[in-house]
Scaffold this motif. Sequence first.
Motif, PDB file in Angstrom:
ATOM      1  N   LYS A 132       0.812  -1.218   0.000  1.00 22.82           N
ATOM      2  CA  LYS A 132       0.000   0.000   0.000  1.00 22.82           C
ATOM      3  C   LYS A 132       0.847   1.270   0.000  1.00 22.82           C
ATOM      4  O   LYS A 132       0.484   2.258  -0.640  1.00 22.82           O
ATOM      5  N   THR A 133       1.974   1.259   0.697  1.00 20.61           N
ATOM      6  CA  THR A 133       2.840   2.439   0.679  1.00 20.61           C
ATOM      7  C   THR A 133       3.395   2.672  -0.722  1.00 20.61           C
ATOM      8  O   THR A 133       3.460   3.810  -1.207  1.00 20.61           O
ATOM      9  N   TRP A 134       3.779   1.596  -1.397  1.00 20.56           N
ATOM     10  CA  TRP A 134       4.267   1.678  -2.774  1.00 20.56           C
ATOM     11  C   TRP A 134       3.204   2.262  -3.690  1.00 20.56           C
ATOM     12  O   TRP A 134       3.477   3.146  -4.513  1.00 20.56           O
ATOM     13  N   LEU A 135       1.975   1.813  -3.547  1.00 23.77           N
ATOM     14  CA  LEU A 135       0.884   2.315  -4.387  1.00 23.77           C
ATOM     15  C   LEU A 135       0.618   3.797  -4.131  1.00 23.77           C
ATOM     16  O   LEU A 135       0.335   4.556  -5.064  1.00 23.77           O
ATOM     17  N   LEU A 136       0.729   4.220  -2.875  1.00 18.40           N
ATOM     18  CA  LEU A 136       0.523   5.632  -2.561  1.00 18.40           C
ATOM     19  C   LEU A 136       1.665   6.496  -3.087  1.00 18.40           C
ATOM     20  O   LEU A 136       1.446   7.635  -3.521  1.00 18.40           O
ATOM     21  N   PHE A 137       2.876   5.960  -3.084  1.00 19.21           N
ATOM     22  CA  PHE A 137       4.000   6.676  -3.697  1.00 19.21           C
ATOM     23  C   PHE A 137       3.776   6.824  -5.199  1.00 19.21           C
ATOM     24  O   PHE A 137       4.084   7.872  -5.786  1.00 19.21           O
ATOM     25  N   ARG A 138       3.249   5.792  -5.827  1.00 19.03           N
ATOM     26  CA  ARG A 138       2.956   5.882  -7.255  1.00 19.03           C
ATOM     27  C   ARG A 138       1.898   6.942  -7.529  1.00 19.03           C
ATOM     28  O   ARG A 138       2.011   7.731  -8.482  1.00 19.03           O
ATOM     29  N   ALA A 139       0.865   6.984  -6.692  1.00 17.54           N
ATOM     30  CA  ALA A 139      -0.187   7.994  -6.854  1.00 17.54           C
ATOM     31  C   ALA A 139       0.383   9.400  -6.661  1.00 17.54           C
ATOM     32  O   ALA A 139       0.052  10.331  -7.410  1.00 17.54           O
ATOM     33  N   TYR A 140       1.244   9.551  -5.679  1.00 14.53           N
ATOM     34  CA  TYR A 140       1.882  10.852  -5.421  1.00 14.53           C
ATOM     35  C   TYR A 140       2.745  11.271  -6.603  1.00 14.53           C
ATOM     36  O   TYR A 140       2.733  12.437  -7.020  1.00 14.53           O
ATOM     37  N   SER A 141       3.494  10.334  -7.151  1.00 19.97           N
ATOM     38  CA  SER A 141       4.360  10.629  -8.288  1.00 19.97           C
ATOM     39  C   SER A 141       3.545  11.102  -9.495  1.00 19.97           C
ATOM     40  O   SER A 141       3.927  12.045 -10.199  1.00 19.97           O
ATOM     41  N   LYS A 142       2.421  10.466  -9.724  1.00 22.76           N
ATOM     42  CA  LYS A 142       1.542  10.873 -10.832  1.00 22.76           C
ATOM     43  C   LYS A 142       0.999  12.278 -10.596  1.00 22.76           C
ATOM     44  O   LYS A 142       0.924  13.097 -11.514  1.00 22.76           O
ATOM     45  N   TYR A 143       0.604  12.542  -9.337  1.00 23.57           N
ATOM     46  CA  TYR A 143       0.040  13.848  -9.003  1.00 23.57           C
ATOM     47  C   TYR A 143       1.100  14.949  -9.114  1.00 23.57           C
ATOM     48  O   TYR A 143       0.857  16.013  -9.684  1.00 23.57           O
ATOM     49  N   LYS A 144       2.287  14.672  -8.575  1.00 22.06           N
ATOM     50  CA  LYS A 144       3.331  15.694  -8.483  1.00 22.06           C
ATOM     51  C   LYS A 144       4.071  15.911  -9.795  1.00 22.06           C
ATOM     52  O   LYS A 144       4.361  17.055 -10.183  1.00 22.06           O
ATOM     53  N   TYR A 145       4.355  14.821 -10.514  1.00 24.24           N
ATOM     54  CA  TYR A 145       5.218  14.913 -11.693  1.00 24.24           C
ATOM     55  C   TYR A 145       4.561  14.413 -12.980  1.00 24.24           C
ATOM     56  O   TYR A 145       5.200  14.418 -14.034  1.00 24.24           O
ATOM     57  N   ASN A 146       3.320  13.939 -12.843  1.00 20.12           N
ATOM     58  CA  ASN A 146       2.617  13.362 -13.990  1.00 20.12           C
ATOM     59  C   ASN A 146       3.375  12.167 -14.573  1.00 20.12           C
ATOM     60  O   ASN A 146       3.359  11.927 -15.785  1.00 20.12           O
ATOM     61  N   LYS A 147       4.053  11.437 -13.693  1.00 22.54           N
ATOM     62  CA  LYS A 147       4.800  10.244 -14.094  1.00 22.54           C
ATOM     63  C   LYS A 147       4.587   9.150 -13.059  1.00 22.54           C
ATOM     64  O   LYS A 147       4.608   9.414 -11.853  1.00 22.54           O
ATOM     65  N   ASP A 148       4.392   7.927 -13.537  1.00 26.80           N
ATOM     66  CA  ASP A 148       4.240   6.794 -12.630  1.00 26.80           C
ATOM     67  C   ASP A 148       5.624   6.399 -12.122  1.00 26.80           C
ATOM     68  O   ASP A 148       6.555   6.198 -12.909  1.00 26.80           O
ATOM     69  N   LEU A 149       5.761   6.283 -10.814  1.00 28.90           N
ATOM     70  CA  LEU A 149       7.051   5.968 -10.215  1.00 28.90           C
ATOM     71  C   LEU A 149       7.643   4.680 -10.774  1.00 28.90           C
ATOM     72  O   LEU A 149       8.863   4.577 -10.955  1.00 28.90           O
ATOM     73  N   LYS A 150       6.791   3.702 -11.082  1.00 25.07           N
ATOM     74  CA  LYS A 150       7.310   2.426 -11.599  1.00 25.07           C
ATOM     75  C   LYS A 150       7.991   2.583 -12.955  1.00 25.07           C
ATOM     76  O   LYS A 150       8.805   1.737 -13.345  1.00 25.07           O
ATOM     77  N   ASP A 151       7.663   3.679 -13.674  1.00 21.07           N
ATOM     78  CA  ASP A 151       8.289   3.932 -14.968  1.00 21.07           C
ATOM     79  C   ASP A 151       9.563   4.765 -14.846  1.00 21.07           C
ATOM     80  O   ASP A 151      10.319   4.914 -15.812  1.00 21.07           O
ATOM     81  N   ILE A 152       9.810   5.275 -13.637  1.00 20.03           N
ATOM     82  CA  ILE A 152      11.001   6.089 -13.407  1.00 20.03           C
ATOM     83  C   ILE A 152      12.154   5.238 -12.873  1.00 20.03           C
ATOM     84  O   ILE A 152      13.307   5.396 -13.268  1.00 20.03           O
ATOM     85  N   ILE A 153      11.809   4.298 -11.991  1.00 20.49           N
ATOM     86  CA  ILE A 153      12.821   3.521 -11.282  1.00 20.49           C
ATOM     87  C   ILE A 153      12.813   2.055 -11.716  1.00 20.49           C
ATOM     88  O   ILE A 153      11.981   1.630 -12.519  1.00 20.49           O
ATOM     89  N   HIS A 154      13.736   1.306 -11.130  1.00 17.15           N
ATOM     90  CA  HIS A 154      13.723  -0.161 -11.238  1.00 17.15           C
ATOM     91  C   HIS A 154      13.296  -0.701  -9.868  1.00 17.15           C
ATOM     92  O   HIS A 154      14.105  -0.752  -8.942  1.00 17.15           O
ATOM     93  N   PRO A 155      12.022  -1.064  -9.705  1.00 18.76           N
ATOM     94  CA  PRO A 155      11.597  -1.576  -8.391  1.00 18.76           C
ATOM     95  C   PRO A 155      12.156  -2.969  -8.126  1.00 18.76           C
ATOM     96  O   PRO A 155      12.205  -3.818  -9.015  1.00 18.76           O
ATOM     97  N   VAL A 156      12.584  -3.183  -6.892  1.00 13.40           N
ATOM     98  CA  VAL A 156      13.095  -4.483  -6.451  1.00 13.40           C
ATOM     99  C   VAL A 156      12.209  -4.931  -5.289  1.00 13.40           C
ATOM    100  O   VAL A 156      12.282  -4.380  -4.191  1.00 13.40           O
ATOM    101  N   PHE A 157      11.365  -5.921  -5.539  1.00 11.72           N
ATOM    102  CA  PHE A 157      10.440  -6.392  -4.512  1.00 11.72           C
ATOM    103  C   PHE A 157      11.092  -7.510  -3.698  1.00 11.72           C
ATOM    104  O   PHE A 157      11.608  -8.479  -4.256  1.00 11.72           O
TER     105      PHE A 157
END
Length: 323
Positions: A132-157
């Motif tokens: 859920k924290t990851w999903l909220l970071f993605r939502a924030y990234s879209k709101y703030k920068y109009n970019k999905d965080l998953k498309d900016i970084i290399h996530p390592v789960f």
Amino acid sequence: MKTKLIIIFFLCLLNLNAQDKLRVGVLAYGTVNWELDVLKHNNFDKKNNFQLEVVKLASKNASAVAFQSGAVDIIVTDWVWVNRQRASNKDFTFYPYSKAMGTMLVDPANDINTLLDLKGKYVGVSGGPLDKTWLLFRAYSKYKYNKDLKDIIHPVFASAPILYEKLSNNSLDAGINFWHFNAKLEAKGLKPLITFDEISKQLGITNDISFVGWTFNRDFALKNKELINSFLNASLSSKKLLNDSNKEWDRIRPLMKVKDDITFEALKNGYKKGIIKKFDENNIQAQAKIFQILLEEGGKKLVGKSVSLEKETFWDFKPNMKW
């Protein structure tokens, strides 16, 4: 006189045995054990006219199985799961345990100041793609920068302990982890890139939210309202003692398995910051906003059949605790 004393003794025994027993299932290694130890040690259960039985469980899945099979009466889990179960006709309900949240930590030496500075970098995420924290970071990234965080970084789960180790030895550029692992990492010098409060405000949420809480069967609670509320009062008494007493923290320090004073203080302060002193309709409305964000980001894989946050997902309890 001796006969009277014997009668009084047996009446006391009968009264003790008559106290309701409540079985709480917790992870054997979880931080919830700190509070429950305080509760039992200080007899907050007996003072509230019930007997607490703590059942140690091996995993989150084991907790869910034990709860749904009736082996325990209460577990600690998140309200998203509770709401999902309610949408499948399981009458569960939830009362907040803590507002402590994970966030993203970075090494200050790496000159990372915004999410955009993470472009192309490897970022650890505990709990998987539906964290859920990851999903909220993605939502924030879209709101703030109009970019999905998953498309900016290399996530390592990876699991929380593995991420802790990888962030400790600089194998990752940043990481999203649970609060108690983050507290240990902050004691080593890592810093939050963005606090969860900042993200919440940017997303239009101004009241405290809690993901983790005591979960129980609502029908059982309605039939045993005094018992459930007595447990919640005992839980709050334990929190207040931990909020006010350094001596009590010193007593439970061996349970925390900390190696140094800096980590001990970081965990203690992290726990205190997570204490919920008030939870009312305004907080529930904030939770509903969070649900809509999670629904959009995580979809049915996260929320199941639920399309909104049900009111009865939250147990109606009004504590009289004075902080």
